[in-house]
Design a protein around this motif. Structure first.
Motif, mmCIF file in Angstrom:
data_model
loop_
_atom_site.group_PDB
_atom_site.id
_atom_site.type_symbol
_atom_site.label_atom_id
_atom_site.label_comp_id
_atom_site.label_asym_id
_atom_site.label_seq_id
_atom_site.Cartn_x
_atom_site.Cartn_y
_atom_site.Cartn_z
ATOM 1 N N GLU A 91 4.867 3.901 -2.418
ATOM 2 C CA GLU A 91 3.872 2.790 -2.717
ATOM 3 C C GLU A 91 4.786 1.383 -2.856
ATOM 4 O OE1 GLU A 91 0.151 2.996 -4.559
ATOM 5 O OE2 GLU A 91 0.179 5.132 -4.607
ATOM 6 N N GLY A 130 0.713 -1.037 -0.067
ATOM 7 C CA GLY A 130 -0.019 -0.217 0.108
ATOM 8 C C GLY A 130 0.825 1.270 0.154
ATOM 9 N N LYS A 131 0.339 2.562 0.523
ATOM 10 C CA LYS A 131 0.860 3.770 0.475
ATOM 11 C C LYS A 131 1.428 3.957 1.720
ATOM 12 C CE LYS A 131 -2.010 7.132 -0.295
ATOM 13 N NZ LYS A 131 -2.827 8.115 -0.889
#
Length: 415
Positions: free
Chosen positions: A395, A361-362
């Protein structure tokens, strides 16, 4: 003849009655424990701070009243007395030696018989309370005694040395040493090189029995000095610098372990502060390349914050961290991540038995630099907002392995 036989039977019966009195049981079964030079079975579960002798007074009456007044005796159900529970706590321990089990059984049976006899004595049950100064109990407060329990020591080890063992695992597991032994003589690798054993329990037992942890001079432990590669050379090069996360974790454990086994803690406020966070090392790496000249050869730490899709904000607490010195010549900084969570979280429970992983994810990466080498002068010091040099968003799916690093360019790190 019949008269003599009857007298003999009566004498034996009276002797049996006398042997069942609290005084007789105490004299024959408790006093030997009190006078024994050997430590009690308490040492199986406590490295220091408590011994069964601490609960015994010179007389049976004072000993019973002391236990009664502290709530360690159940007058109506003597077999449920807390003192018996405390003695019996380690009976199912897998690693108890035959001697420890034998001592525990003897202590339990002696106290059970004496407590039962004493609880049946009306004069003891109703006797006035002892003065507080006459109560028999350990000199150390309960918090210190609990801190010295073997399970607490193991908990500390798991959250420090064991959590960050991945910084050393490439060379110091038994598997790694066996692989290297095929290439060169095992003795040339060092007698204690394979110090990371399959489990935390085995590793702690090995470290404390070897010369890698020095309980008399903890700061001189080879477990600390070798990875610094300074005073004592390390075949694997520099793995720690004074004040970094690895050094802090290892040093805090060996210092605490030495204080526990040497009985150095006297008050609860002397104990290490319990942090509401647990660490789990990973093989997910972060690389920051093209570092500026101002960062060259300085200690640098990063914190990662996850994006909260519900609040559309970065989470308040970091989910991972790592640190290392910047390689000035290569304009490069890289290291594997250590995940952070709370002790009772679902992740903590899962990662104790499964491989810790950071979800893809970020993430917000915050970067801190020790520009003045403050940590080298004080290993307990922490970097603060004053040391913040910038942040960037990255990311990644956080693959594992040295050759699969998540890369961030230093030019993207902005205040």
């Amino acid at each position: 003849m019949r008269l003599l036989l009857s007298l003999a039977v009566l004498t034996l019966s009276l002797a049996s009655v006398r042997a069942d009195t609290p005084e007789e049981v105490f004299s024959k079964r408790i006093v030997p424990i009190f006078k024994s030079p050997n430590p009690s079975s308490c040492t199986q579960c406590h490295l220091s701070g408590v011994d069964l002798k601490d609960y015994i007074r010179p007389s049976h009456r004072e000993t019973f009243l002391s236990l009664r007044d502290q709530g360690l005796v159940d007058l109506d159900h003597p077999e449920k007395s807390k003192i018996l529970h405390l003695i019996d706590m380690g009976k199912d321990a897998k690693k108890a030696t035959d001697i420890q089990q034998k001592n525990r059984t003897a202590e339990y049976e002696a106290f059970a018989a004496w407590v039962k006899a004493s609880c049946a004595d009306a004069t003891l049950r109703t006797a006035p309370k002892l003065a507080a100064t006459n109560l028999a109990k350990p000199a150390k407060p309960n918090e210190v005694i609990r801190h010295a329990r073997t399970d607490r020591v193991m908990e500390s080890f798991e959250n420090t040395v064991w959590a960050l063992r991945f910084r050393c695992a490439s060379c110091h597991t038994t598997e790694a040493v066996e692989k290297r032994a095929k290439e060169k003589p095992l003795e040339s690798l060092g007698a204690n090189m394979a110090w990371i054993r399959p489990t935390a329990e085995e590793t702690l037992a090995y470290l404390t029995k070897s010369r890698l942890v020095d309980a008399k001079n903890p700061e001189r432990s080879l477990l600390l000095l070798k990875p610094l590669n300074d005073e004592i050379k390390h075949g694997g090069g520099v793995k720690f610098v004074v004040g970094d996360q690895g050094y802090k974790a290892y040093r805090s454990f060996v210092d605490d372990y030495a204080a526990v086994v040497n009985g150095m803690y006297a008050k609860s406020d002397e104990l290490p502060k319990k942090l509401n966070v647990v660490q789990f090392g990973t093989q997910s790496w972060l690389k920051i390349q093209n570092t500026p000249p101002a960062w060259a050869d300085k200690y640098m730490a990063v914190k990662l914050y996850a994006w909260d899709t519900t609040t559309k904000k970065w989470q308040a607490n970091p989910v991972a961290t790592t640190d290392r010195k910047v390689w000035g010549g290569g304009k490069l900084w890289q290291h594997n991540l250590t995940l952070l969570t709370t002790p009772d979280s679902a992740d903590a429970k899962k990662w104790k038995t499964a491989t810790p992983t950071l979800p893809g994810g970020k993430y917000l990466v915050k970067v801190y630099l020790d520009a003045t080498d403050r940590l080298a002068k004080d290993w307990k010091a922490e970097l603060s907002d004053d040391d913040f040099v910038g942040e960037a968003v990255v990311e990644s799916q956080w693959p594992t392995g040295y050759g699969k690093m998540t890369v961030l360019d230093a030019t993207a790190v902005k205040k």
